[in-house]
Design a protein around this motif. Structure first.
Motif, PDB file in Angstrom:
ATOM      1  N   SER A   1       0.837  -1.191   0.000  1.00 61.61           N
ATOM      2  CA  SER A   1       0.000   0.000   0.000  1.00 61.61           C
ATOM      3  C   SER A   1       0.878   1.250   0.000  1.00 61.61           C
ATOM      4  CB  SER A   1      -0.892   0.023   1.237  1.00 61.61           C
ATOM      5  OG  SER A   1      -1.502   1.294   1.398  1.00 61.61           O
ATOM      6  N   PRO A   2       0.560   2.254  -0.825  1.00 62.04           N
ATOM      7  CA  PRO A   2       1.334   3.504  -0.774  1.00 62.04           C
ATOM      8  C   PRO A   2       1.241   4.191   0.589  1.00 62.04           C
ATOM      9  CG  PRO A   2      -0.588   3.717  -2.217  1.00 62.04           C
ATOM     10  CD  PRO A   2      -0.468   2.267  -1.885  1.00 62.04           C
ATOM     11  N   LEU A   3       0.254   3.786   1.395  1.00 58.73           N
ATOM     12  CA  LEU A   3       0.143   4.355   2.737  1.00 58.73           C
ATOM     13  C   LEU A   3       1.366   4.015   3.587  1.00 58.73           C
ATOM     14  CD1 LEU A   3      -3.605   3.620   3.524  1.00 58.73           C
ATOM     15  CD2 LEU A   3      -2.589   5.764   2.731  1.00 58.73           C
ATOM     16  N   ARG A   4       2.069   2.953   3.218  1.00 59.91           N
ATOM     17  CA  ARG A   4       3.303   2.609   3.939  1.00 59.91           C
ATOM     18  C   ARG A   4       4.313   3.742   3.816  1.00 59.91           C
ATOM     19  NH1 ARG A   4       7.173  -2.396   2.075  1.00 59.91           N
ATOM     20  NH2 ARG A   4       8.936  -1.970   3.459  1.00 59.91           N
ATOM     21  N   ASP A   5       4.462   4.321   2.616  1.00 54.81           N
ATOM     22  CA  ASP A   5       5.362   5.464   2.435  1.00 54.81           C
ATOM     23  C   ASP A   5       4.857   6.686   3.179  1.00 54.81           C
ATOM     24  OD1 ASP A   5       7.042   4.000   0.811  1.00 54.81           O
ATOM     25  OD2 ASP A   5       6.295   4.846  -1.078  1.00 54.81           O
ATOM     26  N   VAL A   6       3.537   6.921   3.112  1.00 49.39           N
ATOM     27  CA  VAL A   6       2.963   8.073   3.809  1.00 49.39           C
ATOM     28  C   VAL A   6       3.249   7.968   5.302  1.00 49.39           C
ATOM     29  CG1 VAL A   6       0.816   9.281   4.368  1.00 49.39           C
ATOM     30  CG2 VAL A   6       1.168   8.381   2.057  1.00 49.39           C
ATOM     31  N   ALA A   7       3.058   6.783   5.861  1.00 47.74           N
ATOM     32  CA  ALA A   7       3.322   6.582   7.288  1.00 47.74           C
ATOM     33  C   ALA A   7       4.782   6.831   7.615  1.00 47.74           C
ATOM     34  CB  ALA A   7       2.920   5.161   7.692  1.00 47.74           C
ATOM     35  N   GLY A   8       5.687   6.379   6.745  1.00 49.54           N
ATOM     36  CA  GLY A   8       7.113   6.600   6.980  1.00 49.54           C
ATOM     37  C   GLY A   8       7.446   8.076   7.063  1.00 49.54           C
TER      38      GLY A   8
ATOM     39  N   THR B   1     -11.598   4.656   5.346  1.00 51.25           N
ATOM     40  CA  THR B   1     -11.115   3.291   5.539  1.00 51.25           C
ATOM     41  C   THR B   1      -9.590   3.262   5.568  1.00 51.25           C
ATOM     42  OG1 THR B   1     -13.057   2.382   4.437  1.00 51.25           O
ATOM     43  CG2 THR B   1     -11.125   0.953   4.605  1.00 51.25           C
ATOM     44  N   ASP B   2      -8.985   4.045   4.664  1.00 51.89           N
ATOM     45  CA  ASP B   2      -7.520   4.092   4.617  1.00 51.89           C
ATOM     46  C   ASP B   2      -6.925   4.617   5.916  1.00 51.89           C
ATOM     47  OD1 ASP B   2      -7.432   3.198   1.974  1.00 51.89           O
ATOM     48  OD2 ASP B   2      -7.611   5.232   1.167  1.00 51.89           O
ATOM     49  N   ALA B   3      -7.663   5.479   6.607  1.00 51.70           N
ATOM     50  CA  ALA B   3      -7.125   6.103   7.812  1.00 51.70           C
ATOM     51  C   ALA B   3      -6.746   5.052   8.856  1.00 51.70           C
ATOM     52  CB  ALA B   3      -8.134   7.090   8.390  1.00 51.70           C
ATOM     53  N   ALA B   4      -7.555   3.988   8.980  1.00 54.26           N
ATOM     54  CA  ALA B   4      -7.237   2.930   9.947  1.00 54.26           C
ATOM     55  C   ALA B   4      -5.953   2.215   9.552  1.00 54.26           C
ATOM     56  CB  ALA B   4      -8.395   1.943  10.032  1.00 54.26           C
ATOM     57  N   LEU B   5      -5.786   1.942   8.253  1.00 51.29           N
ATOM     58  CA  LEU B   5      -4.585   1.260   7.790  1.00 51.29           C
ATOM     59  C   LEU B   5      -3.364   2.160   7.931  1.00 51.29           C
ATOM     60  CD1 LEU B   5      -3.421  -1.278   6.579  1.00 51.29           C
ATOM     61  CD2 LEU B   5      -4.014  -0.417   4.302  1.00 51.29           C
ATOM     62  N   LEU B   6      -3.532   3.447   7.642  1.00 50.08           N
ATOM     63  CA  LEU B   6      -2.424   4.388   7.781  1.00 50.08           C
ATOM     64  C   LEU B   6      -1.952   4.450   9.229  1.00 50.08           C
ATOM     65  CD1 LEU B   6      -0.530   6.614   6.774  1.00 50.08           C
ATOM     66  CD2 LEU B   6      -2.425   8.242   7.026  1.00 50.08           C
ATOM     67  N   ARG B   7      -2.885   4.491  10.166  1.00 55.80           N
ATOM     68  CA  ARG B   7      -2.494   4.552  11.578  1.00 55.80           C
ATOM     69  C   ARG B   7      -1.767   3.271  11.978  1.00 55.80           C
ATOM     70  NH1 ARG B   7      -2.522   6.849  16.276  1.00 55.80           N
ATOM     71  NH2 ARG B   7      -3.178   5.829  18.190  1.00 55.80           N
ATOM     72  N   ALA B   8      -2.221   2.137  11.491  1.00 51.63           N
ATOM     73  CA  ALA B   8      -1.554   0.881  11.830  1.00 51.63           C
ATOM     74  C   ALA B   8      -0.145   0.832  11.257  1.00 51.63           C
ATOM     75  CB  ALA B   8      -2.376  -0.301  11.310  1.00 51.63           C
ATOM     76  N   PHE B   9       0.028   1.286  10.013  1.00 49.71           N
ATOM     77  CA  PHE B   9       1.366   1.357   9.423  1.00 49.71           C
ATOM     78  C   PHE B   9       2.265   2.248  10.263  1.00 49.71           C
ATOM     79  CE2 PHE B   9      -0.157   0.015   5.064  1.00 49.71           C
ATOM     80  CZ  PHE B   9       0.739  -1.031   4.919  1.00 49.71           C
ATOM     81  N   GLU B  10       1.730   3.391  10.676  1.00 47.70           N
ATOM     82  CA  GLU B  10       2.551   4.354  11.416  1.00 47.70           C
ATOM     83  C   GLU B  10       2.948   3.807  12.791  1.00 47.70           C
ATOM     84  OE1 GLU B  10       2.522   8.993  12.915  1.00 47.70           O
ATOM     85  OE2 GLU B  10       0.795   8.205  11.797  1.00 47.70           O
ATOM     86  N   LEU B  11       1.998   3.190  13.478  1.00 44.16           N
ATOM     87  CA  LEU B  11       2.309   2.657  14.801  1.00 44.16           C
ATOM     88  C   LEU B  11       3.248   1.456  14.712  1.00 44.16           C
ATOM     89  CD1 LEU B  11      -1.132   2.946  16.645  1.00 44.16           C
ATOM     90  CD2 LEU B  11       0.851   4.445  16.804  1.00 44.16           C
TER      91      LEU B  11
ATOM     92  N   ILE C   1      -6.631   9.031   0.510  1.00 48.30           N
ATOM     93  CA  ILE C   1      -6.685   8.483   1.868  1.00 48.30           C
ATOM     94  C   ILE C   1      -8.132   8.602   2.322  1.00 48.30           C
ATOM     95  CG2 ILE C   1      -5.822   8.598   4.226  1.00 48.30           C
ATOM     96  CD1 ILE C   1      -3.316   9.909   3.227  1.00 48.30           C
ATOM     97  N   SER C   2      -8.897   7.524   2.170  1.00 44.19           N
ATOM     98  CA  SER C   2     -10.307   7.510   2.553  1.00 44.19           C
ATOM     99  C   SER C   2     -10.424   7.260   4.053  1.00 44.19           C
ATOM    100  CB  SER C   2     -11.042   6.415   1.780  1.00 44.19           C
ATOM    101  OG  SER C   2     -10.554   5.141   2.175  1.00 44.19           O
TER     102      SER C   2
END
Length: 454
Positions: free
Chosen positions: A359-366, A417-427, A414-415
């Motif tokens: 997921s590109p959210l992995r980069d966003v979280a980084g 739904t994406d917000a939950a995945l983004l937070r998990a990637f970040e944590l 970042i919908s």
């Protein structure tokens, strides 16, 4: 004799991955003569055994019958007698790390310009590029795992010291994005390759050197210093050196790179049951981390709650090629915009994982984690960090929001739904950081721990 010299020398190099453990044996797997003169140049690939583990490393071996003072810091040792094929035998040669010798590193430019090869070592350039062979080289001193040579203000050539069979993900990505004329990468010029285990393997990559660019981490730290040095009543928005506009532009550029990657490489989706497996992976990493760092224990509930929200997702998640190790140290601000560097992914991971769709959210979280690090970096050894914590939180929150706004403006999605995945990637990234700091910089543990209180 040469094996012993190399083993003693390689154990002291900062790019050597086995520091702290004894080397059981070192053997030369490949020895290619590039310049049979004085000075001479040999390209070596060595296998280093430590217990049951074997790693391969690349060495440019310089040889001189007399060693000038300017190269004594690169000395490996003396060896002899030896003669290049067809040349005279000398009783003693000085052996040294040839990346520091401008008389020998010229071969990199000349061979790459010609697209020539020396034995199993092949030099390649991109179609249509012209390479100037006149600039002299200088070794950059800040790298830990690779060695980069800067040629004048034109090129930077990164040598991968530790070798893993296969094409480096960075070479795949920058050549693909160059074909799409991406403005957000440094222009690639060429590369060096060989075969390991029957597989074409990247030895080095040469790109445009961004001589007038500024490092993203340095720019962010300058902004934080300005804030901490200002009067307490000034907000992050009003203090000199506010970084939010740049964070916004960086968000736009990040979204553009993700769109370019999605256009240049295959994409896919992962279904809900695969998303649950991802959450299980987060949880396993947490379990191992808590066993190593007790300070994490009080935050387990927060982390479990975030991972449970990911397990509850019932939608497909888009995946694609991503950067994989994204932070402020991987971006440069040029006069015309942000440029993204180092598409290798996490160097310690296998190539298959570094190439895997994510997921590109992995980069966003980084990058979000990097803003937190920039804000709190100066607090790590501060005598009264509590006094600056509110300002650190304000700076981080302001720039995180600006980055996310820019990412959305640039086409990143970042919908809710994406917000939950983004937070998990970040944590999950913060959990990794806690373990890293516990092992290497214990006084820095409060930086990632702050993520669990957000």
């Amino acid at each position: 004799m040469l094996d012993e010299l190399l083993a003693a020398w390689i154990s002291r190099q900062r790019w050597f991955g086995g520091k702290g453990r004894a080397i059981d044996s070192l053997s030369i797997e490949s020895d290619v003569v590039i310049d049979a003169d004085d000075p001479g140049l040999r390209h070596l690939i060595v296998s280093v055994w430590q217990g049951a583990s074997r790693e391969r490393y690349q060495i440019l071996l310089g040889m001189r019958t007399e060693l000038p003072d300017r190269l004594k810091h690169a000395l490996i040792g003396t060896h002899g007698p030896y003669a290049f094929e067809g040349g005279p035998e000398y009783p003693e040669w000085y052996l040294y790390d040839a990346v520091h010798d401008q008389a020998l590193t010229r071969w990199v430019l000349e061979c790459m310009a010609e697209g020539s090869g020396w034995g199993t070592v092949r030099f390649r350039h991109l179609p249509g590029v012209t390479i100037d062979t006149t600039p002299r080289s200088l070794v950059l001193g800040a790298e830990q795992s690779n060695t980069s040579l800067v040629y004048g203000d034109a090129y930077i050539c990164k040598f991968f010291r530790r070798l893993i069979p296969g094409v480096n993900p960075e070479l795949e990505i920058i050549t693909a994005l160059a074909l799409h004329e991406s403005p957000n990468i440094a222009k690639p010029y060429g590369w060096i390759e060989t075969d390991l285990d029957g597989t074409p393997t990247t030895l080095a990559i040469m790109q445009e050197y961004l001589s007038t660019a500024n490092d993203g981490w340095d720019l962010a730290l300058a902004s934080v210093r300005d804030l901490y040095g200002s009067t307490p009543e000034l907000s992050a928005a009003d203090a000199g050196g506010d970084f939010a506009a740049e964070a916004h532009r960086l968000g736009v550029a990040t979204a553009h790179v993700h769109l370019e990657l999605a256009g240049a490489f295959p994409t896919d989706v992962i279904e809900a049951h695969e998303v649950k497996r991802m959450a299980e992976g987060f949880r396993r990493k947490l379990g191992r981390a808590v066993g190593e760092v007790p300070e994490l224990r009080e935050h387990v509930h927060t982390l479990e709650e975030a991972y449970h929200q990911v397990e509850e997702l019932t939608v497909e998640v888009p995946v694609q090629r991503v950067h994989g190790d994204y932070h402020l140290g991987q971006v440069m601000r040029t006069p015309i915009g942000w440029v993204v560097l180092d598409f290798e992914g996490e160097p310690g991971q296998p190539l298959t994982e570094r190439r895997a769709l994510s997921s590109p959210l992995r980069d966003v979280a980084g990058m979000l984690r990097s803003f937190d690090y920039a804000a709190r970096h100066l607090l790590a050894d501060h005598p009264e960090p509590e006094s600056l914590e509110p300002r650190a939180a304000e700076w981080a929150d302001r720039n995180r929001r600006a980055f996310l706004d820019g990412y959305a403006e640039g086409g990143g999605v970042i919908s809710s739904t994406d917000a939950a995945l983004l937070r998990a990637f970040e944590l999950s990234k913060a959990v990794y950081e806690v373990v890293y700091e516990a092992r290497n910089r214990p006084s820095w543990i409060p930086i990632p721990l702050a993520a669990f209180r957000r």
